[in-house]
Design a protein around this motif. Structure first.
Motif, mmCIF file in Angstrom:
data_model
loop_
_atom_site.group_PDB
_atom_site.id
_atom_site.type_symbol
_atom_site.label_atom_id
_atom_site.label_comp_id
_atom_site.label_asym_id
_atom_site.label_seq_id
_atom_site.Cartn_x
_atom_site.Cartn_y
_atom_site.Cartn_z
ATOM 1 N N LEU A 294 47.366 40.961 33.234
ATOM 2 C CA LEU A 294 46.602 42.045 32.612
ATOM 3 C C LEU A 294 45.571 41.516 31.633
ATOM 4 C CD1 LEU A 294 49.549 44.494 31.784
ATOM 5 C CD2 LEU A 294 48.411 44.058 33.976
ATOM 6 N N LEU A 295 45.837 40.319 31.105
ATOM 7 C CA LEU A 295 44.933 39.745 30.103
ATOM 8 C C LEU A 295 43.695 39.112 30.730
ATOM 9 C CD1 LEU A 295 47.652 38.164 27.822
ATOM 10 C CD2 LEU A 295 46.147 40.066 27.222
ATOM 11 N N TRP A 296 43.742 38.842 32.020
ATOM 12 C CA TRP A 296 42.623 38.192 32.698
ATOM 13 C C TRP A 296 41.297 38.934 32.500
ATOM 14 C CZ3 TRP A 296 40.912 33.892 34.976
ATOM 15 C CH2 TRP A 296 39.877 33.964 35.912
ATOM 16 N N PRO A 297 41.201 40.248 32.778
ATOM 17 C CA PRO A 297 39.916 40.921 32.594
ATOM 18 C C PRO A 297 39.499 41.055 31.136
ATOM 19 C CG PRO A 297 41.600 42.498 33.219
ATOM 20 C CD PRO A 297 42.207 41.142 33.375
ATOM 21 N N MET A 298 40.474 41.170 30.227
ATOM 22 C CA MET A 298 40.137 41.355 28.811
ATOM 23 C C MET A 298 39.752 40.033 28.140
ATOM 24 S SD MET A 298 42.876 44.230 27.521
ATOM 25 C CE MET A 298 44.368 43.559 28.255
ATOM 26 N N GLN A 299 40.638 39.051 28.269
ATOM 27 C CA GLN A 299 40.390 37.774 27.592
ATOM 28 C C GLN A 299 39.353 36.931 28.317
ATOM 29 O OE1 GLN A 299 44.714 36.970 25.398
ATOM 30 N NE2 GLN A 299 44.138 35.754 27.164
ATOM 31 N N HIS A 300 39.487 36.847 29.632
ATOM 32 C CA HIS A 300 38.594 35.984 30.412
ATOM 33 C C HIS A 300 37.300 36.700 30.799
ATOM 34 C CE1 HIS A 300 37.676 32.487 32.926
ATOM 35 N NE2 HIS A 300 37.262 33.346 33.851
ATOM 36 N N GLY A 301 37.445 37.914 31.331
ATOM 37 C CA GLY A 301 36.276 38.621 31.848
ATOM 38 C C GLY A 301 35.340 39.141 30.786
ATOM 39 N N ILE A 302 35.850 39.320 29.547
ATOM 40 C CA ILE A 302 34.984 39.808 28.462
ATOM 41 C C ILE A 302 34.757 38.712 27.417
ATOM 42 C CG2 ILE A 302 34.651 41.545 26.680
ATOM 43 C CD1 ILE A 302 36.401 43.440 28.298
ATOM 44 N N MET A 303 35.840 38.318 26.734
ATOM 45 C CA MET A 303 35.681 37.373 25.621
ATOM 46 C C MET A 303 35.177 36.004 26.088
ATOM 47 S SD MET A 303 36.219 38.708 22.644
ATOM 48 C CE MET A 303 35.267 40.095 23.261
ATOM 49 N N GLU A 345 45.243 26.168 18.288
ATOM 50 C CA GLU A 345 44.245 25.775 19.273
ATOM 51 C C GLU A 345 44.059 26.906 20.282
ATOM 52 O OE1 GLU A 345 42.351 23.068 19.409
ATOM 53 O OE2 GLU A 345 43.231 22.334 17.530
ATOM 54 N N PRO A 346 42.834 27.137 20.757
ATOM 55 C CA PRO A 346 42.613 28.177 21.769
ATOM 56 C C PRO A 346 43.365 27.856 23.062
ATOM 57 C CG PRO A 346 40.530 27.463 20.777
ATOM 58 C CD PRO A 346 41.574 26.488 20.334
ATOM 59 N N ILE A 347 43.620 28.888 23.852
ATOM 60 C CA ILE A 347 44.262 28.686 25.142
ATOM 61 C C ILE A 347 43.275 28.029 26.102
ATOM 62 C CG2 ILE A 347 45.713 30.731 24.817
ATOM 63 C CD1 ILE A 347 43.876 32.145 26.880
ATOM 64 N N ASN A 348 43.787 27.519 27.187
ATOM 65 C CA ASN A 348 42.948 26.968 28.236
ATOM 66 C C ASN A 348 42.402 28.130 29.062
ATOM 67 O OD1 ASN A 348 41.746 25.513 30.305
ATOM 68 N ND2 ASN A 348 43.683 25.147 31.368
ATOM 69 N N CYS A 349 41.140 28.465 28.836
ATOM 70 C CA CYS A 349 40.550 29.636 29.500
ATOM 71 C C CYS A 349 40.197 29.298 30.944
ATOM 72 C CB CYS A 349 39.314 30.117 28.742
ATOM 73 S SG CYS A 349 39.713 30.937 27.197
ATOM 74 N N SER A 350 41.221 29.251 31.765
ATOM 75 C CA SER A 350 41.036 28.961 33.183
ATOM 76 C C SER A 350 42.002 29.836 33.970
ATOM 77 C CB SER A 350 41.316 27.482 33.472
ATOM 78 O OG SER A 350 42.684 27.206 33.259
ATOM 79 N N PRO A 351 41.781 30.033 35.264
ATOM 80 C CA PRO A 351 42.694 30.845 36.071
ATOM 81 C C PRO A 351 44.140 30.353 36.005
ATOM 82 C CG PRO A 351 40.668 30.469 37.283
ATOM 83 C CD PRO A 351 40.587 29.616 36.044
ATOM 84 N N GLU A 352 44.330 29.060 35.813
ATOM 85 C CA GLU A 352 45.687 28.504 35.794
ATOM 86 C C GLU A 352 46.532 29.120 34.662
ATOM 87 O OE1 GLU A 352 43.249 26.242 38.283
ATOM 88 O OE2 GLU A 352 42.924 26.649 36.148
ATOM 89 N N TRP A 353 45.906 29.374 33.514
ATOM 90 C CA TRP A 353 46.651 29.934 32.378
ATOM 91 C C TRP A 353 47.203 31.315 32.724
ATOM 92 C CZ3 TRP A 353 46.840 34.094 29.051
ATOM 93 C CH2 TRP A 353 47.582 33.929 27.893
ATOM 94 N N TYR A 354 46.436 32.072 33.496
ATOM 95 C CA TYR A 354 46.815 33.451 33.797
ATOM 96 C C TYR A 354 47.688 33.572 35.041
ATOM 97 C CZ TYR A 354 43.105 34.513 30.486
ATOM 98 O OH TYR A 354 42.317 34.560 29.351
ATOM 99 N N PHE A 355 47.462 32.733 36.025
ATOM 100 C CA PHE A 355 48.098 32.937 37.329
ATOM 101 C C PHE A 355 48.979 31.777 37.788
ATOM 102 C CE2 PHE A 355 43.985 35.236 37.300
ATOM 103 C CZ PHE A 355 44.490 36.526 37.331
ATOM 104 N N LYS A 356 49.309 30.875 36.871
ATOM 105 C CA LYS A 356 50.118 29.727 37.273
ATOM 106 C C LYS A 356 51.518 30.171 37.676
ATOM 107 C CE LYS A 356 51.474 28.643 32.502
ATOM 108 N NZ LYS A 356 51.449 27.649 31.423
#
Length: 356
Positions: A294-303, A345-356
């Protein structure tokens, strides 16, 4: 700003004092810090016992807990035209000021002060002067979301941060993206395209005042905190409207300047929210699926798209279905995290963080 001072740098005309506490360094105004030294038990230049404390508006001396004076050891470092520059050691901060060899009464210090920076005070220096914008979306101030917002304001303010809150419901923020967001003539009056029109309006200063005000808050902030209840696996419509209207092209992104090269790349963001479902429901094998999906569109797609670095989200699961004691624990956990937030430290903003 205090946060830019080098070791031993002199404040020739200080406009702030330093509050000494066990957790933070807070600018105070207009009274500078004061030093109270007692007669040295040994020879000249030996160790003298003293006290470091702010003078409050009532001119009373207090410790961080408000229970008398905090005791330190004072070690003279050198002599100069301003007198002895004294290093004051203690469990909190190191602060020094020009003093006479012996003072038996508290003195208001209006002259030059010296600020000494060490490893122990490094995190305090980093926090002082930081600016935080909290975008808050909940209708009820007495809700857990309201309490989480209040905790963030209080804790970050204690650290010396300047905290601004955009309370979207209280502001009656307009979530709809319409022609009203452009106050002057349209770029193409024959066929309205919101993205193009707001981009052109931003470049010529033609956006509505409410958008200009919110963009100014974003521009000034080092950290953006989004506080909200999860609605239908997303943020409330009023907050999504804030995203749609405020983060326009030209201000927050402009292809190819997106993701790591987005226009807001020097900022941090943190999503703090509550859920209706339990933690188990939002586990990877749960009925709702992994909360990270659920965080993918908010954190990745916007921020992240706008260049913002994203910190680990802060999630309070199902607060309506737990005890009052558990809700208090949620607030305490949030306050505790905020104390060391700037070290994260910020998270690793990559698909792996969300869908691993």
């Amino acid at each position: 700003m205090l946060s830019t001072l080098a070791v031993g740098e002199q404040l020739l005309q200080p406009q702030v004092s330093a509050r000494v506490t066990s957790h933070f360094w807070t600018p105070l105004s207009p009274v500078p810090a004061a030093l109270y030294t007692l007669p040295s038990p040994g020879e000249a230049g030996g160790t003298a016992e003293g006290f470091v404390s702010p003078l409050t508006q009532h001119s009373r001396w207090k410790t961080p807990a408000g229970q008398g004076l905090q005791r330190f050891s004072a070690h003279p470092l050198r002599e100069d035209a301003g007198g002895s520059v004294t290093r004051c050691q203690g469990p909190d901060l190191l602060v020094s000021a020009p003093v006479s060899p012996v003072r038996t009464k508290p003195q208001r210090r209006c002259g030059p002060c010296w600020i000494l920076r060490t490893e122990a005070t490094d995190c305090c220096w980093k926090m002082a002067g930081r600016k935080v914008l909290i975008v808050y979306a909940h209708q009820e101030p007495k809700s857990l979301n309201g309490a989480l917002k209040t905790v963030a304001v209080e804790e970050l303010s204690k650290q010396g941060c300047t905290v601004t809150v955009s309370d979207l419901y209280a502001m009656q923020f307009e979530p709809r993206a319409t022609r009203n967001d452009i106050v002057d003539c349209l770029h193409n009056s024959d066929e309205f395209n919101y993205g193009v029109e707001t981009w052109e309006a931003y470049k010529r200063g033609g956006l509505s005042n409410d958008l200009i005000e919110e963009q100014k808050k974003v521009q000034e902030a080092d950290l953006l905190i989004f506080q909200f209840p999860l609605y239908w696996f997303s943020m409330p419509a009023i907050m999504k409207g804030w995203m749609d209207r405020v983060l326009v092209q030209g201000f927050a992104h402009e292809f190819p300047n997106c993701y790591d090269s987005g226009l807001l790349k020097n900022k941090l963001a943190l999503f703090s929210f509550t859920t209706g479902g339990s933690k188990e429901m939002y586990a990877k094998g749960g009925i709702n699926g992994d909360i990270r999906y659920l965080l993918w569109p908010m954190q990745h797609g916007i921020m992240h798209f706008c260049g913002v670095k994203v910190l680990e989200p802060h999630i309070c699961f199902a607060p309506e279905y737990v005890s009052e004691e558990k809700r208090k624990e949620m607030l305490l956990a949030w306050a505790q995290r905020l104390k060391t937030l700037w070290k994260e430290e910020p998270i690793n903003c990559s698909p792996e963080w969300y869908f691993k």
